[in-house]
Scaffold this active site. Structure first.
Site, mmCIF file in Angstrom:
data_model
loop_
_atom_site.group_PDB
_atom_site.id
_atom_site.type_symbol
_atom_site.label_atom_id
_atom_site.label_comp_id
_atom_site.label_asym_id
_atom_site.label_seq_id
_atom_site.Cartn_x
_atom_site.Cartn_y
_atom_site.Cartn_z
ATOM 1 N N HIS A 280 0.831 -1.207 0.000
ATOM 2 C CA HIS A 280 0.000 0.000 0.000
ATOM 3 C C HIS A 280 0.866 1.257 0.000
ATOM 4 C CE1 HIS A 280 -3.155 -2.872 1.206
ATOM 5 N NE2 HIS A 280 -2.270 -3.286 2.098
ATOM 6 N N SER B 170 15.508 19.631 -15.822
ATOM 7 C CA SER B 170 14.451 20.639 -15.827
ATOM 8 C C SER B 170 15.016 21.933 -16.395
ATOM 9 C CB SER B 170 13.934 20.875 -14.398
ATOM 10 O OG SER B 170 13.127 22.043 -14.330
#
Length: 482
Positions: free
Chosen positions: A156, A286
């Site tokens: 999870h 970036s």
């Protein structure tokens, strides 16, 4: 118009390999039609059609690869007759005048279009399978290298019991092994439509051979042999069943899920700074944030995997709406979906090859994250050790519960490090096991049989699956264009 003024698919112009693009190119398509016409003529002559001369066959052999001028001529002819196959029959006949009268003898358009498609599907799988083999091989080496490195397991996406990095990678490899099985099965199941005539009855060929059924059957088999196929579909309509396209695209769609899951795991681990895809020295992560190392290769895999998974539905829907012996509403979509599926799968495999060849591991970050969670996981070991020294399990449980909640508050409310073990070291109640705490917190004791599972899996399952592909395995570095 300049090429820069027209849309081109990024699949071929930006990403896919030249060898895969070549399979679905116009030159290969039209040259394959010529190869089919040649082999039909050879088989017909062998079976007694004297109207086909040796000169005709030799001319056809000499002009199997269509040139630029002939492609342009066929395009002009198609604009007149509005039929692509007949335009190429005309153009091939002009190139081979000795064969002009016997090209396409007895055949329907699907003799070249459908049989060519089946050849392309087979040949495309022959490109994909070795690439998949090498992805598996490289990941297997990586798994063995890191079979003993403990990492925090996640369920999870919450901290769970420890595993090892190598064991985690075997989960990817196992799915890729299933993909390899499916690829090989699909490739080997591809047969040839063969020589079936306009509605699949072989009526035109029965006329050519004056009612000799045996010769018609022999023709079907002989054409397949000449084209390297051992299987001919026993019955067809005008086309081969479009259900074959379902069987061909299903393994690619399933592989897309594998690729997406693997790339997603790497993207998540990159965020955790535990594992990264290769990052080149001059690569920019970036345009604004110079420090960034974006997982662009894995993001590309996820993006294209979604596209590949969706193409399977094209095949399902197309197969379901084919009326009787054929309709033409299959043509346009298949021109798009079949090449797109193989080009996309090819891109995914090339990218995975690049990624699997240069994964970067950060053991210190991994260790720090483990030690942030391991004290909580070790509480059961601490309880057992105290009981062995004569303490009451219930009393130990309560004591460790109180200390655990205090340590959790430091982590969650104060942003500090997990100090549970320090609290245990300072609590006189736990003095009987103070000298055992280091061994109780050794990460390698929390990974179960993970290292042994990796060794056995690679030695048995992977070795067996790759045994037939040893000549395909290579260490050649895969460079991506962009």
């Amino acid at each position: 118009m300049s090429d820069y003024d027209k849309y081109t698919t990024p699949l071929s112009s930006r990403y896919a390999s030249e060898e895969m693009s070549s399979i679905f190119s116009l030159r290969n398509r039209f040259s394959t039609w010529r190869k089919l016409w040649l082999n039909l003529a050879i088989a017909e002559k062998e079976l007694g059609l004297d109207v086909i001369s040796e000169e005709a066959i030799e001319q056809m052999k000499a002009h199997l690869t269509i040139n630029d001028e002939e492609i342009a001529a066929a395009s002009k002819q198609e604009a007149i007759v509005r039929h692509d196959v007949m335009a190429h029959v005309h153009t091939f006949g002009e190139t081979c005048p000795k064969a002009a009268g016997i090209i396409h003898l007895g055949a329907t358009s699907c003799f070249v279009t459908d049989n060519a498609d089946l050849i392309f599907l087979r040949d495309a799988y022959d490109i994909l399978i070795p690439k998949l083999v090498n992805v598996i091989n490289r990941l297997s080496k990586f798994a063995l290298e890191y079979k003993d490195l403990p990492v925090l397991g996640w369920t999870h996406f919450q901290p769970a019991q420890l595993t090892t990095l190598g064991k985690r990678v075997t989960l990817w490899i196992q799915e890729l092994l299933w993909d390899l099985r499916n690829f090989v099965r699909a490739r080997n199941d591809i047969g040839l439509r063969g020589v079936k005539g306009t509605t699949g009855t072989q009526a035109s060929f029965l006329t050519l051979f004056h009612g000799d059924h045996d010769k018609v059957e022999a023709l079907d088999k002989r054409v397949a042999e000449l084209l390297g196929f051992s299987t001919v579909y026993p019955v067809t309509g005008q086309t081969y069943s479009r259900k074959i396209d379902i069987d061909v695209l299903a393994p690619l769609s399933s592989f897309a899920a594998t690729a997406h899951k693997m790339a997603t795991d790497i993207r998540l681990l990159a965020n955790l700074k535990e594992l990264e895809e290769p990052f080149e020295k001059s690569q920019i992560g970036s345009s604004a944030m110079a420090y960034k190392r974006n997982p662009m290769r894995c993001e590309r895999v996820c993006s294209l995997a979604r596209h590949l998974g969706s193409l399977f539905n094209d095949a399902v829907q197309t197969a379901s709406v084919q009326w009787f012996e054929r309709t033409l509403d299959d043509s346009a979509i298949r021109r798009i979906s079949l090449p797109s599926a193989f080009l996309t799968a090819d891109i995914l495999l090339s990218t995975l090859l690049n990624i699997s060849s240069g994964l970067v591991v950060y053991p210190k970050v991994i260790e720090r994250r483990i030690m942030g969670e391991l004290p909580f996981m070790a509480t059961e070991n601490i309880i057992m050790a105290m009981v062995e020294h004569g303490a009451s399990r219930q009393e130990v449980h309560e004591a460790i519960r109180v200390l655990s909640h205090q340590a959790a508050a430091v982590v969650k409310e104060q942003g500090g490090d997990n100090d549970l073990i320090e609290r245990v070291r300072q609590d006189k109640f736990f003095e009987p096991i103070w000298n055992e705490l280091d061994s109780l917190l050794e990460p390698s004791t929390f990974v179960g049989r993970a290292p042994q599972q990796v060794e056995k899996f690679v030695a048995n399952d992977v070795k067996q699956a790759l045994a037939a592909f040893q000549n395909d395995i290579t260490d050649v570095e895969v460079k991506l264009n962009v």
